[in-house]
Design an enzyme around this catalytic site. Sequence first.
Site: not given
Lengths: 133, 385
Positions: B83, B207, B329, B333
Amino acid sequence: MENPRHWRLKKQRYGLVGEECPHCHEKLFPPRDVCPHCGGEAKEEFTFSGQGEVYSFTTMYSAPAGYEEYAPYTVALVKLEEGPVLTAQLTDLGDDEEVEIGMPVEMVTRRLRSDGDDSGILIYGYKFRPVMK
Amino acid sequence: MREVAVIGIGQTPIREEWEKSLRLLAGEAVLASLADAGMQRADGIFVGNMIGGSANNQQHLGAYIADWVGLRYSEAVHLETACSSGAAAFRAALIAVASGELDSAIAVGVEKMTDSPGSEITTALATAADANWETDQGLSFVVLNALLMKRYMHEHGWTHEDFAPFSINAHANGVHNPNARFRKAITLEAYTKAALIADPINLMDASPMGDGAAAALLVPADSVPHDARYPVIRVAASAAATDALAVHDRKDPLWLTAAEKSAQQAYQQATLTPKDIDLFELHDAFSIMATLSLEATGFAERGQGPRLALDGEIRPSGRIPIATRGGLKARGHPIGATGMYQIVEVIQQLRGDCGQTQVENARVGMAQNIGGSGSNIITHIFKAG
């Protein structure tokens, strides 16, 4: 399904075989080449007792691909009595069994998943259950 | 090493882009960053992406994107740190320009998540965890975060409701971001009554995914023209640190050591302390991650992250505004793109372009991108003027 990968893990999955660092004497699970505590070479086998306690837990309702048939299931971080923490499912929970942080648990061997069709391999490994009273 | 400035930014709205491919999205962000700077090309391009290999059946994204945006024959590399792939791409572009190897470089983060079914995406994302010792036990990323949040609440005595301000703030800010996935405010009741995913995490702690790309153009700071529309935005610090891949292998699962180390290195590079940071785009993939990030980077004492949120200090008018454009959020994402969205948003803040969620007199902004459950964390600090 990566058969050789699962086959290589059999001593850890079925027997909780890890290591004891010959330099700082920390217990390690799973085994490694370099001790993360002291940086020394780690090569001496150590078999864990399988006794531990729940460090944290949660219940999984929406399972990843390959695990759907087991949902919902409870997953925990288990702190072994010798020190290391590992990730495992909890099993053999009675209907009224309340899981709590700190609850004593012990290792058992259970099926982790099956590889889809009839000819697929079955993967067994450790899960933890409440210690028998 | 020479000082580097960001002179162009570009981003696509995060949503389900049924008609656009991975390279089209990346291309839109890259070309927007070039147009923003009034440039035609750059010497190299660095692409952050995590799951293109499984979600889109496409790897080798360096040359793939370079050719699409008119940079055929240029140096191009694909970086993957789960990520935090977006920030990894930015850091690679930064090092290339700072070292003098390249005179200009583009960093782009891209993820195209809706080309494969959700269950396959969940499995692809879980490859960021330890396959042998986490994933094979039937775990997903939500569950890893649920295990952390449950233990955190147990040790520090917070209730689930105490985490609500993180999501409420993110959604309130996302309303004003035209690129945000969700542009809808939420109430405390909506937070507490959201569907449970893995106790204690519910839908409003998590998210959303989405398709998106964001890009930035980097050049040596001394080459930026004086008549630019904006103050020169300099990269004041860049630092990366790792930790054990598996949550259970960390010395203390409730402390993001990699976040602490990369932030401390960044503060040292920029000769700053947390008090000097005007806004912080952190990695609120789950509300527990926002909490742990605030603590590890020095904005809250251990166990006191929710206190900052409850006191309103994370809002645009507070002591340390976070998620000022919606955060993970509400902005969304798109995994390998997220780090670049964070950086682009910090630059928007330092340019004074954030409208209703503009942080007053923002001069110094920080972005922190978290890979995996805390195992590869990259921190950047930017300064205006």
